[in-house]
Design a protein around this motif. Structure first.
Motif, PDB file in Angstrom:
ATOM      1  N   GLN A 110       0.814  -1.219   0.000  1.00 33.44           N
ATOM      2  CA  GLN A 110       0.000   0.000   0.000  1.00 33.44           C
ATOM      3  C   GLN A 110       0.845   1.265   0.000  1.00 33.44           C
ATOM      4  OE1 GLN A 110      -2.947   0.253   3.066  1.00 33.44           O
ATOM      5  NE2 GLN A 110      -3.757  -1.769   2.586  1.00 33.44           N
ATOM      6  N   ALA A 111       1.943   1.246   0.702  1.00 33.93           N
ATOM      7  CA  ALA A 111       2.768   2.448   0.800  1.00 33.93           C
ATOM      8  C   ALA A 111       4.211   2.044   1.032  1.00 33.93           C
ATOM      9  CB  ALA A 111       2.278   3.344   1.926  1.00 33.93           C
ATOM     10  N   PRO A 112       4.835   1.471  -0.001  1.00 33.44           N
ATOM     11  CA  PRO A 112       6.201   0.957   0.187  1.00 33.44           C
ATOM     12  C   PRO A 112       7.167   2.008   0.715  1.00 33.44           C
ATOM     13  CG  PRO A 112       5.450   0.692  -2.097  1.00 33.44           C
ATOM     14  CD  PRO A 112       4.307   1.218  -1.338  1.00 33.44           C
ATOM     15  N   LEU A 113       7.019   3.245   0.242  1.00 37.07           N
ATOM     16  CA  LEU A 113       7.966   4.284   0.657  1.00 37.07           C
ATOM     17  C   LEU A 113       7.854   4.549   2.158  1.00 37.07           C
ATOM     18  CD1 LEU A 113      10.101   6.373   0.029  1.00 37.07           C
ATOM     19  CD2 LEU A 113       8.280   7.992  -0.539  1.00 37.07           C
ATOM     20  N   ALA A 114       6.632   4.826   2.619  1.00 39.07           N
ATOM     21  CA  ALA A 114       6.436   5.145   4.032  1.00 39.07           C
ATOM     22  C   ALA A 114       6.849   3.977   4.922  1.00 39.07           C
ATOM     23  CB  ALA A 114       4.981   5.519   4.291  1.00 39.07           C
ATOM     24  N   TYR A 115       6.564   2.748   4.462  1.00 36.32           N
ATOM     25  CA  TYR A 115       6.840   1.602   5.327  1.00 36.32           C
ATOM     26  C   TYR A 115       8.305   1.226   5.324  1.00 36.32           C
ATOM     27  CZ  TYR A 115       1.816   1.289   5.653  1.00 36.32           C
ATOM     28  OH  TYR A 115       0.509   1.573   5.896  1.00 36.32           O
ATOM     29  N   THR A 116       8.958   1.413   4.171  1.00 36.16           N
ATOM     30  CA  THR A 116      10.401   1.213   4.166  1.00 36.16           C
ATOM     31  C   THR A 116      11.054   2.209   5.119  1.00 36.16           C
ATOM     32  OG1 THR A 116      10.257   0.551   1.859  1.00 36.16           O
ATOM     33  CG2 THR A 116      12.435   1.093   2.695  1.00 36.16           C
ATOM     34  N   LEU A 117      10.554   3.416   5.062  1.00 34.58           N
ATOM     35  CA  LEU A 117      11.077   4.468   5.932  1.00 34.58           C
ATOM     36  C   LEU A 117      10.868   4.116   7.399  1.00 34.58           C
ATOM     37  CD1 LEU A 117      12.259   7.256   5.230  1.00 34.58           C
ATOM     38  CD2 LEU A 117      10.092   8.164   6.022  1.00 34.58           C
ATOM     39  N   SER A 118       9.703   3.575   7.712  1.00 36.40           N
ATOM     40  CA  SER A 118       9.433   3.141   9.079  1.00 36.40           C
ATOM     41  C   SER A 118      10.477   2.135   9.537  1.00 36.40           C
ATOM     42  CB  SER A 118       8.056   2.466   9.168  1.00 36.40           C
ATOM     43  OG  SER A 118       7.073   3.395   9.509  1.00 36.40           O
ATOM     44  N   ALA A 119      10.760   1.182   8.653  1.00 37.92           N
ATOM     45  CA  ALA A 119      11.721   0.144   9.013  1.00 37.92           C
ATOM     46  C   ALA A 119      13.113   0.737   9.194  1.00 37.92           C
ATOM     47  CB  ALA A 119      11.734  -0.937   7.933  1.00 37.92           C
ATOM     48  N   VAL A 120      13.475   1.644   8.273  1.00 41.12           N
ATOM     49  CA  VAL A 120      14.795   2.277   8.377  1.00 41.12           C
ATOM     50  C   VAL A 120      14.891   3.073   9.678  1.00 41.12           C
ATOM     51  CG1 VAL A 120      16.289   4.042   7.374  1.00 41.12           C
ATOM     52  CG2 VAL A 120      15.206   2.357   5.899  1.00 41.12           C
ATOM     53  N   SER A 121      13.842   3.832   9.981  1.00 43.95           N
ATOM     54  CA  SER A 121      13.905   4.651  11.190  1.00 43.95           C
ATOM     55  C   SER A 121      13.975   3.762  12.428  1.00 43.95           C
ATOM     56  CB  SER A 121      12.719   5.602  11.269  1.00 43.95           C
ATOM     57  OG  SER A 121      11.510   4.884  11.366  1.00 43.95           O
ATOM     58  N   ALA A 122      13.243   2.656  12.406  1.00 41.56           N
ATOM     59  CA  ALA A 122      13.307   1.735  13.538  1.00 41.56           C
ATOM     60  C   ALA A 122      14.724   1.221  13.726  1.00 41.56           C
ATOM     61  CB  ALA A 122      12.347   0.563  13.320  1.00 41.56           C
ATOM     62  N   PHE A 123      15.350   0.842  12.606  1.00 45.60           N
ATOM     63  CA  PHE A 123      16.713   0.340  12.662  1.00 45.60           C
ATOM     64  C   PHE A 123      17.662   1.400  13.215  1.00 45.60           C
ATOM     65  CE2 PHE A 123      20.850  -0.151  10.507  1.00 45.60           C
ATOM     66  CZ  PHE A 123      21.222  -1.372  11.046  1.00 45.60           C
ATOM     67  N   VAL A 124      17.473   2.639  12.746  1.00 41.86           N
ATOM     68  CA  VAL A 124      18.360   3.714  13.192  1.00 41.86           C
ATOM     69  C   VAL A 124      18.174   3.986  14.689  1.00 41.86           C
ATOM     70  CG1 VAL A 124      18.855   6.168  12.958  1.00 41.86           C
ATOM     71  CG2 VAL A 124      18.553   4.770  10.930  1.00 41.86           C
ATOM     72  N   TYR A 125      16.942   3.918  15.161  1.00 42.47           N
ATOM     73  CA  TYR A 125      16.728   4.124  16.595  1.00 42.47           C
ATOM     74  C   TYR A 125      17.402   3.034  17.411  1.00 42.47           C
ATOM     75  CZ  TYR A 125      13.508   7.982  15.994  1.00 42.47           C
ATOM     76  OH  TYR A 125      12.976   9.191  15.688  1.00 42.47           O
ATOM     77  N   ILE A 126      17.355   1.820  16.902  1.00 43.37           N
ATOM     78  CA  ILE A 126      17.999   0.725  17.637  1.00 43.37           C
ATOM     79  C   ILE A 126      19.511   0.946  17.688  1.00 43.37           C
ATOM     80  CG2 ILE A 126      18.479  -1.754  17.585  1.00 43.37           C
ATOM     81  CD1 ILE A 126      15.624  -2.053  16.326  1.00 43.37           C
ATOM     82  N   VAL A 127      20.092   1.306  16.520  1.00 38.89           N
ATOM     83  CA  VAL A 127      21.539   1.542  16.486  1.00 38.89           C
ATOM     84  C   VAL A 127      21.906   2.717  17.401  1.00 38.89           C
ATOM     85  CG1 VAL A 127      23.492   2.173  15.033  1.00 38.89           C
ATOM     86  CG2 VAL A 127      21.778   0.577  14.187  1.00 38.89           C
ATOM     87  N   ALA A 128      21.094   3.771  17.373  1.00 44.87           N
ATOM     88  CA  ALA A 128      21.381   4.937  18.206  1.00 44.87           C
ATOM     89  C   ALA A 128      21.353   4.565  19.684  1.00 44.87           C
ATOM     90  CB  ALA A 128      20.374   6.048  17.916  1.00 44.87           C
ATOM     91  N   THR A 129      20.401   3.719  20.067  1.00 44.05           N
ATOM     92  CA  THR A 129      20.310   3.291  21.464  1.00 44.05           C
ATOM     93  C   THR A 129      21.581   2.563  21.876  1.00 44.05           C
ATOM     94  OG1 THR A 129      17.944   3.005  21.124  1.00 44.05           O
ATOM     95  CG2 THR A 129      18.879   2.035  23.117  1.00 44.05           C
ATOM     96  N   VAL A 130      22.006   1.642  21.011  1.00 44.40           N
ATOM     97  CA  VAL A 130      23.233   0.886  21.304  1.00 44.40           C
ATOM     98  C   VAL A 130      24.427   1.837  21.367  1.00 44.40           C
ATOM     99  CG1 VAL A 130      24.788  -0.889  20.452  1.00 44.40           C
ATOM    100  CG2 VAL A 130      22.317  -1.212  20.282  1.00 44.40           C
ATOM    101  N   ALA A 131      24.495   2.761  20.389  1.00 42.43           N
ATOM    102  CA  ALA A 131      25.649   3.654  20.300  1.00 42.43           C
ATOM    103  C   ALA A 131      25.741   4.569  21.514  1.00 42.43           C
ATOM    104  CB  ALA A 131      25.563   4.478  19.016  1.00 42.43           C
ATOM    105  N   LEU A 132      24.602   4.937  22.069  1.00 45.63           N
ATOM    106  CA  LEU A 132      24.633   5.800  23.255  1.00 45.63           C
ATOM    107  C   LEU A 132      25.187   5.054  24.460  1.00 45.63           C
ATOM    108  CD1 LEU A 132      21.253   7.746  23.042  1.00 45.63           C
ATOM    109  CD2 LEU A 132      23.521   8.741  23.087  1.00 45.63           C
ATOM    110  N   VAL A 133      24.929   3.762  24.521  1.00 47.03           N
ATOM    111  CA  VAL A 133      25.373   2.974  25.662  1.00 47.03           C
ATOM    112  C   VAL A 133      26.828   2.554  25.515  1.00 47.03           C
ATOM    113  CG1 VAL A 133      24.943   0.909  27.023  1.00 47.03           C
ATOM    114  CG2 VAL A 133      23.036   2.131  25.992  1.00 47.03           C
ATOM    115  N   ALA A 134      27.213   2.218  24.282  1.00 49.84           N
ATOM    116  CA  ALA A 134      28.530   1.616  24.075  1.00 49.84           C
ATOM    117  C   ALA A 134      29.641   2.648  24.268  1.00 49.84           C
ATOM    118  CB  ALA A 134      28.598   1.020  22.674  1.00 49.84           C
ATOM    119  N   ARG A 135      30.803   2.147  24.607  1.00 51.13           N
ATOM    120  CA  ARG A 135      31.950   3.018  24.863  1.00 51.13           C
ATOM    121  C   ARG A 135      32.799   3.153  23.621  1.00 51.13           C
ATOM    122  NH1 ARG A 135      31.712   0.245  30.195  1.00 51.13           N
ATOM    123  NH2 ARG A 135      32.054  -1.598  28.942  1.00 51.13           N
ATOM    124  N   GLY A 136      33.646   4.166  23.631  1.00 43.16           N
ATOM    125  CA  GLY A 136      34.669   4.271  22.608  1.00 43.16           C
ATOM    126  C   GLY A 136      34.351   5.313  21.554  1.00 43.16           C
ATOM    127  N   ALA A 137      35.409   5.758  20.864  1.00 40.99           N
ATOM    128  CA  ALA A 137      35.279   6.841  19.903  1.00 40.99           C
ATOM    129  C   ALA A 137      34.453   6.436  18.693  1.00 40.99           C
ATOM    130  CB  ALA A 137      36.666   7.299  19.445  1.00 40.99           C
TER     131      ALA A 137
END
Lengths: 122, 150
Positions: free
Chosen positions: B51-78
């Motif tokens: 129905q809306a490949p663009l919006a839903y792909t974007l949803s998935a990408v944003s979800a992935f980015v939020y997960i990575v950001a969460t990990v990156a905030l916790v993890a140590r190192g440059a």
């Protein structure tokens, strides 16, 4: 879902959330009261989950998307449990704040679950 | 890049996590948003992707980015510090661009994503969170002595 039960649940979650935020920002580490309030939110979620599982057998079917409902329901179950787990490990005032954030997130999620069950697709 | 000057994994013996104090609350809110975005995109992709490949792909990408950001905030190192900056900047741009597009070209984003209408469906948290995340990161660069972090 049973409408009055969800509203009661949302009210409890909001109260528990505000309570934990206030206690947390006043500088206390997680104690029996804040952990207990969060545990109560979790218990209500478990009851709600069981109610939702059984409701269709009693003619109370979800009007909205069942898959979406259960994604919310399962995520909601995980959230206070994770916050309590965190609070038991990390004994700082911020863990109390986190308990509050988790409870408020539950209020929003139950509100959304309620919408899916009662209103969506009507 | 010229900024590679410091050896990343050198941490003081204490190995104190970068995230302490109020930053932990930030991480938890990030985690909740990641969970919400992930759950929603899962449902959308399973049920109505065409129905809306663009919006839903974007949803998935944003979800992935939020997960990575969460990990990156916790993890140590440059390296993780840089990953945190990249993902959080991506979120900031995402919420601004998609938020604006959903207002001016609603036919593109008629189907809700985390960032539609600047994240109104998520209480505008997607709009506020990257700003808080950037403030947090700029105060907590790993180059300064982590011992003084708190």
């Amino acid at each position: 879902m049973i409408e009055w039960f969800s509203y009661a649940q949302i009210a409890v979650a909001v109260l528990a959330g505000v309570f934990c935020l206030v206690v947390g920002f006043s500088g206390r580490i997680p104690n029996d009261y804040t952990l207990g309030a969060t545990a109560l939110v979790e218990v209500l979620l478990v009851i709600q989950f069981i109610v939702a599982l059984l409701a269709p057998a009693f003619g109370n079917d979800a009007r909205g998307d069942v898959l979406e409902f259960y994604v919310y329901a399962v995520s909601a179950l995980l959230l206070p449990a994770a916050a309590v787990f965190w609070a038991l490990i990390d004994r700082t005032k911020w863990s109390t704040v986190i308990l509050g954030v988790a409870c408020l997130a539950i209020a929003v999620m139950v509100f959304r679950m309620n919408e899916i069950w009662l209103i969506q697709n009507v | 890049m010229p900024t590679e000057s410091l050896p990343a994994p050198v941490n003081p013996p204490a190995r104190r996590p970068r995230i302490a104090g109020v930053g932990r609350v930030l991480v938890v809110i990030y985690a909740i948003l990641a969970l919400g975005a992930f759950g929603r995109s899962l449902v959308q992709i399973i049920q109505q992707f065409d129905q809306a490949p663009l919006a839903y792909t974007l949803s998935a990408v944003s979800a992935f980015v939020y997960i990575v950001a969460t990990v990156a905030l916790v993890a140590r190192g440059a390296v993780w510090y840089r990953v945190a900056w990249i993902t959080i900047s991506f979120e900031m741009v995402g919420v601004l661009v998609v938020g604006t597009l959903s207002v001016v070209a609603p036919e593109l984003f008629a189907h809700a994503s985390v960032w539609s209408y600047y994240g109104v469906g998520y209480l505008f948290i997607p709009l506020v969170l990257p700003v808080l995340g950037m403030i947090w990161l700029s105060r907590k660069r790993p180059t300064t002595n982590p011992e003084s972090a708190q």
